[in-house]
Design an enzyme around this catalytic site. Structure first.
Site, PDB file in Angstrom:
ATOM      1  N   GLU A  68       0.858  -1.187   0.000  1.00 15.73           N
ATOM      2  CA  GLU A  68       0.000   0.000   0.000  1.00 15.73           C
ATOM      3  C   GLU A  68       0.890   1.232   0.000  1.00 15.73           C
ATOM      4  O   GLU A  68       1.926   1.256   0.671  1.00 15.73           O
ATOM      5  CB  GLU A  68      -0.907  -0.013   1.236  1.00 15.73           C
ATOM      6  CG  GLU A  68      -1.767   1.219   1.435  1.00 15.73           C
ATOM      7  CD  GLU A  68      -2.700   1.472   0.280  1.00 15.73           C
ATOM      8  OE1 GLU A  68      -2.672   2.603  -0.252  1.00 15.73           O
ATOM      9  OE2 GLU A  68      -3.445   0.540  -0.097  1.00 15.73           O
ATOM     10  N   ASP A 118      -7.766   1.427  -8.479  1.00 19.26           N
ATOM     11  CA  ASP A 118      -8.264   2.595  -9.210  1.00 19.26           C
ATOM     12  C   ASP A 118      -8.396   2.253 -10.694  1.00 19.26           C
ATOM     13  O   ASP A 118      -7.421   1.863 -11.336  1.00 19.26           O
ATOM     14  CB  ASP A 118      -7.295   3.765  -9.022  1.00 19.26           C
ATOM     15  CG  ASP A 118      -7.907   5.088  -9.419  1.00 19.26           C
ATOM     16  OD1 ASP A 118      -8.748   5.126 -10.334  1.00 19.26           O
ATOM     17  OD2 ASP A 118      -7.533   6.118  -8.810  1.00 19.26           O
ATOM     18  N   LYS A 122     -10.233   7.496 -17.551  1.00 17.74           N
ATOM     19  CA  LYS A 122      -9.892   8.316 -18.720  1.00 17.74           C
ATOM     20  C   LYS A 122      -8.763   7.654 -19.518  1.00 17.74           C
ATOM     21  O   LYS A 122      -7.801   7.151 -18.951  1.00 17.74           O
ATOM     22  CB  LYS A 122      -9.472   9.716 -18.272  1.00 17.74           C
ATOM     23  CG  LYS A 122     -10.610  10.511 -17.637  1.00 17.74           C
ATOM     24  CD  LYS A 122     -10.174  11.917 -17.253  1.00 17.74           C
ATOM     25  CE  LYS A 122     -11.333  12.692 -16.623  1.00 17.74           C
ATOM     26  NZ  LYS A 122     -10.935  14.059 -16.213  1.00 17.74           N
ATOM     27  N   ASP A 154     -15.675  -3.258  -9.212  1.00 19.15           N
ATOM     28  CA  ASP A 154     -17.071  -2.917  -9.471  1.00 19.15           C
ATOM     29  C   ASP A 154     -17.202  -2.128 -10.773  1.00 19.15           C
ATOM     30  O   ASP A 154     -18.309  -1.759 -11.156  1.00 19.15           O
ATOM     31  CB  ASP A 154     -17.629  -2.073  -8.326  1.00 19.15           C
ATOM     32  CG  ASP A 154     -16.913  -0.732  -8.219  1.00 19.15           C
ATOM     33  OD1 ASP A 154     -15.668  -0.732  -8.169  1.00 19.15           O
ATOM     34  OD2 ASP A 154     -17.583   0.317  -8.186  1.00 19.15           O
ATOM     35  N   TYR A 194     -14.414  -2.193   0.765  1.00 19.26           N
ATOM     36  CA  TYR A 194     -15.218  -1.633  -0.316  1.00 19.26           C
ATOM     37  C   TYR A 194     -16.301  -2.614  -0.741  1.00 19.26           C
ATOM     38  O   TYR A 194     -17.454  -2.250  -0.969  1.00 19.26           O
ATOM     39  CB  TYR A 194     -14.337  -1.317  -1.533  1.00 19.26           C
ATOM     40  CG  TYR A 194     -13.586  -0.026  -1.446  1.00 19.26           C
ATOM     41  CD1 TYR A 194     -14.250   1.192  -1.377  1.00 19.26           C
ATOM     42  CD2 TYR A 194     -12.194  -0.019  -1.464  1.00 19.26           C
ATOM     43  CE1 TYR A 194     -13.549   2.387  -1.312  1.00 19.26           C
ATOM     44  CE2 TYR A 194     -11.476   1.166  -1.389  1.00 19.26           C
ATOM     45  CZ  TYR A 194     -12.157   2.369  -1.316  1.00 19.26           C
ATOM     46  OH  TYR A 194     -11.459   3.549  -1.252  1.00 19.26           O
ATOM     47  N   GLU A 195     -15.918  -3.875  -0.847  1.00 17.46           N
ATOM     48  CA  GLU A 195     -16.844  -4.893  -1.344  1.00 17.46           C
ATOM     49  C   GLU A 195     -18.058  -5.055  -0.435  1.00 17.46           C
ATOM     50  O   GLU A 195     -19.181  -5.275  -0.913  1.00 17.46           O
ATOM     51  CB  GLU A 195     -16.095  -6.215  -1.482  1.00 17.46           C
ATOM     52  CG  GLU A 195     -16.864  -7.297  -2.204  1.00 17.46           C
ATOM     53  CD  GLU A 195     -16.015  -8.527  -2.435  1.00 17.46           C
ATOM     54  OE1 GLU A 195     -16.575  -9.518  -2.945  1.00 17.46           O
ATOM     55  OE2 GLU A 195     -14.806  -8.511  -2.111  1.00 17.46           O
TER      56      GLU A 195
END
Length: 213
Positions: A68, A118, A122, A154, A194-195
């Site tokens: 991390e 992430d 773009k 996701d 997050y999940e």
């Protein structure tokens, strides 16, 4: 998600025996950090560490390293791991993914986890995606023959992009699903922070495994 600066995060990480503060010393010999040998699994972007800490508890036969680059997130992963008695099979690196080849030898890794990294949606930011060909070529060097990448996200467009780049890089795909929590793969699934939120909100999670034949 932007985390607030925590002045105590870095000093806490520097004091923890679970953090490899000079990871270059262990390149090719991570068994010496853990004090034993075992298949080495790495999560890139481990965040607050729920996923990796759970896996380490469920699979004591493996060695787990969480990577991390944000100390404000990593410190929570380390504090969780320190609650495990004894934490013999988990460690952490405060490191940017671009430096993986500095700390791992060719063929040293058995599995890489990419969980909700992430998507950089773009097009001009595509090289920052952790499934961009430049990263995949690095993973191919670091993974053993038969080594695996486990991917969850996701973001459907990022998932489709990743399946394409993985295939083009020579990985074979298996256990691919666009809705993990409604698939047969959910039974052995370990959730990230997050999940859990996505699951509670009914947001579909995509998952795939890629391996080197």
């Amino acid at each position: 998600m932007r985390l607030r600066k925590k002045q105590w995060a870095l000093p806490t990480l520097e004091k923890s025996p679970l953090v490899a503060t000079d990871p270059l010393l262990y390149r090719g010999r991570w068994f010496s950090f853990f004090g034993r040998e075992g298949p080495l699994h790495v999560e890139i972007g481990t965040g607050k560490g729920k996923f990796l800490n759970t896996l380490a508890s469920l699979h004591p036969e493996n060695l787990f390293l969480g990577i991390e680059m944000k100390p404000e997130a990593l410190v929570y992963a380390v504090l969780k791991a320190e609650e495990i008695q004894p934490p013999v099979n988990i460690g952490f690196l405060l490191l940017n993914a671009d430096r993986l080849e500095e700390v791992f030898e060719e063929g040293e890794l058995t599995r890489i986890y990419l969980n909700f990294t992430d998507p950089w949606p773009k097009a001009r930011h595509a090289k920052r995606r952790l499934t961009h060909p430049r990263y995949l070529e690095m993973y191919k060097k670091l993974l053993k023959p038969g080594g695996e990448i486990h991917l969850k996200t996701d973001h459907i467009a990022y998932f489709q992009y990743s399946l394409k780049t993985l295939s083009e890089a020579g990985f074979q795909l298996r256990h691919v699903t666009l809705d993990l929590h409604r698939s047969s793969y959910r039974e052995e699934n370990v959730m990230t922070e997050y999940e859990e939120k996505f699951w509670q909100q009914g947001v579909p999670v995509c998952r795939a495994e890629a391996f080197l034949p």
